[in-house]
Design a protein around this motif. Structure first.
Motif, PDB file in Angstrom:
ATOM      1  N   PRO A 136      -1.265  -9.451   2.331  1.00 46.02           N
ATOM      2  CA  PRO A 136      -0.278  -9.821   3.356  1.00 46.02           C
ATOM      3  C   PRO A 136      -0.067  -8.732   4.409  1.00 46.02           C
ATOM      4  CG  PRO A 136       0.517 -10.430   1.179  1.00 46.02           C
ATOM      5  CD  PRO A 136      -0.724  -9.611   0.969  1.00 46.02           C
ATOM      6  N   LEU A 137      -0.182  -7.458   4.016  1.00 46.64           N
ATOM      7  CA  LEU A 137      -0.012  -6.369   4.973  1.00 46.64           C
ATOM      8  C   LEU A 137      -1.160  -6.306   5.970  1.00 46.64           C
ATOM      9  CD1 LEU A 137       1.296  -3.500   2.662  1.00 46.64           C
ATOM     10  CD2 LEU A 137       2.606  -5.160   3.988  1.00 46.64           C
ATOM     11  N   ARG A 144      -6.698 -17.411   1.793  1.00 47.16           N
ATOM     12  CA  ARG A 144      -7.971 -16.862   2.254  1.00 47.16           C
ATOM     13  C   ARG A 144      -8.251 -15.510   1.608  1.00 47.16           C
ATOM     14  NH1 ARG A 144      -8.456 -16.866   8.569  1.00 47.16           N
ATOM     15  NH2 ARG A 144     -10.495 -16.088   7.947  1.00 47.16           N
ATOM     16  N   ARG A 145      -9.492 -15.044   1.775  1.00 47.92           N
ATOM     17  CA  ARG A 145      -9.887 -13.715   1.325  1.00 47.92           C
ATOM     18  C   ARG A 145     -10.185 -12.865   2.544  1.00 47.92           C
ATOM     19  NH1 ARG A 145     -13.584 -16.960  -2.288  1.00 47.92           N
ATOM     20  NH2 ARG A 145     -12.298 -17.457  -4.097  1.00 47.92           N
ATOM     21  N   ARG A 146     -10.336 -11.558   2.322  1.00 46.76           N
ATOM     22  CA  ARG A 146     -10.547 -10.641   3.446  1.00 46.76           C
ATOM     23  C   ARG A 146     -11.868 -10.859   4.159  1.00 46.76           C
ATOM     24  NH1 ARG A 146      -8.544  -4.831   1.007  1.00 46.76           N
ATOM     25  NH2 ARG A 146      -6.640  -5.659   0.041  1.00 46.76           N
ATOM     26  N   HIS A 177      -6.497   3.922 -10.051  1.00 48.78           N
ATOM     27  CA  HIS A 177      -5.899   4.590  -8.904  1.00 48.78           C
ATOM     28  C   HIS A 177      -5.752   3.605  -7.746  1.00 48.78           C
ATOM     29  CE1 HIS A 177      -7.195   8.293 -11.015  1.00 48.78           C
ATOM     30  NE2 HIS A 177      -8.273   7.580 -11.278  1.00 48.78           N
ATOM     31  N   ASP A 178      -4.584   3.614  -7.099  1.00 50.35           N
ATOM     32  CA  ASP A 178      -4.418   2.904  -5.833  1.00 50.35           C
ATOM     33  C   ASP A 178      -5.033   3.776  -4.745  1.00 50.35           C
ATOM     34  OD1 ASP A 178      -2.971   0.786  -6.953  1.00 50.35           O
ATOM     35  OD2 ASP A 178      -1.083   1.885  -6.774  1.00 50.35           O
ATOM     36  N   ILE A 179      -5.870   3.193  -3.883  1.00 50.01           N
ATOM     37  CA  ILE A 179      -6.512   3.972  -2.819  1.00 50.01           C
ATOM     38  C   ILE A 179      -6.443   3.199  -1.501  1.00 50.01           C
ATOM     39  CG2 ILE A 179      -8.050   5.218  -4.380  1.00 50.01           C
ATOM     40  CD1 ILE A 179     -10.315   3.346  -3.518  1.00 50.01           C
ATOM     41  N   ALA A 180      -6.765   3.892  -0.425  1.00 48.27           N
ATOM     42  CA  ALA A 180      -6.769   3.295   0.918  1.00 48.27           C
ATOM     43  C   ALA A 180      -5.374   2.803   1.284  1.00 48.27           C
ATOM     44  CB  ALA A 180      -7.804   2.177   1.013  1.00 48.27           C
ATOM     45  N   GLY A 181      -4.470   3.754   1.385  1.00 49.29           N
ATOM     46  CA  GLY A 181      -3.078   3.418   1.685  1.00 49.29           C
ATOM     47  C   GLY A 181      -2.254   3.397   0.424  1.00 49.29           C
ATOM     48  N   ALA A 182      -0.954   3.387   0.587  1.00 50.42           N
ATOM     49  CA  ALA A 182      -0.069   3.399  -0.583  1.00 50.42           C
ATOM     50  C   ALA A 182       1.260   2.749  -0.226  1.00 50.42           C
ATOM     51  CB  ALA A 182       0.151   4.826  -1.062  1.00 50.42           C
ATOM     52  N   HIS A 183       1.395   1.483  -0.612  1.00 48.07           N
ATOM     53  CA  HIS A 183       2.666   0.777  -0.442  1.00 48.07           C
ATOM     54  C   HIS A 183       3.464   0.954  -1.730  1.00 48.07           C
ATOM     55  CE1 HIS A 183       5.469  -2.636  -0.228  1.00 48.07           C
ATOM     56  NE2 HIS A 183       5.326  -2.520   1.080  1.00 48.07           N
TER      57      HIS A 183
END
Length: 198
Positions: A136-137, A144-146, A177-183
């Motif tokens: 959503p961000l 849909r998919r990316r 690990h969360d990667i590529a940004g961090a919400h």
């Protein structure tokens, strides 16, 4: 052009490779070489093999490599499938799948699992894949998919479930690990699992 999120993803994977101490690395689904070119320039790596099923992408990667000062015999680029690897690729220090598993049909994931954990069986496996919770961000509607070629996109719970089961069965430990940004609640645009053979 490399976006901020993709650059963050690449840097996270490069750090995981360095932290593993790997000298011989497989880049499975290497594509045009966003990661492969950077790996080719790392002095600590002595052997680097890239696999992809797209000949056009491999042609672009080879053209990039011709522009670099890479030690002779260090890199090998092959037209091949990661779900059906040849036995000579077994036992490398590290195998990386950077945003590739989501391009595999779900009914082929068991073949990928066998190829990674039974046939290749590297010391370290690094897998990144989109985090569906982050969509959503990025303005991606829920239906849909990316990317149109993505066969699936997992949320973090589903990714950890698949990885955790695969790790236990094959004798690896997995960290996430969360990667590529961090919400704070949705995590990163991508998620990474690092498997270490026990």
């Amino acid at each position: 052009m490399t976006t901020y999120l993709h650059e963050d993803r690449l840097q996270s994977v490069l750090k995981a490779i360095r932290d593993s101490g790997a000298a011989r690395v497989l880049d499975l689904g290497c594509g045009d070489g966003d990661l492969f070119v950077r790996l080719a320039l790392m002095p600590d790596l002595t052997e680097l093999v890239g696999l992809d099923i797209c000949t056009a992408s491999l042609d672009r990667l080879r053209a990039k490599l011709r522009q670099l000062d890479v030690q002779a015999g260090k890199v090998d680029v092959r037209h091949a499938s990661m779900i059906d690897p040849t036995g000579d690729l077994a036992g490398y220090d590290c195998a990386v799948l950077l945003e590739t598993i989501e391009h595999i049909d779900p009914d082929q994931l068991s073949r990928l699992e066998r190829a990674l954990f039974r046939v290749l069986r590297p010391t370290t496996i690094i897998i990144t894949t989109p985090n569906a919770e982050f969509n959503p961000l990025l303005g991606v509607p829920s239906h849909r998919r990316r990317h149109p070629d993505h066969r699936f996109e997992w949320d973090r719970a589903r990714f950890r479930q698949w990885c955790g089961r695969a790790a236990v069965v094959a004798g690896y430990t997995a960290s996430f690990h969360d990667i590529a940004g961090a919400h704070p609640t949705l995590g990163g645009a991508s998620q990474m699992a690092v498997f270490t053979r026990t």
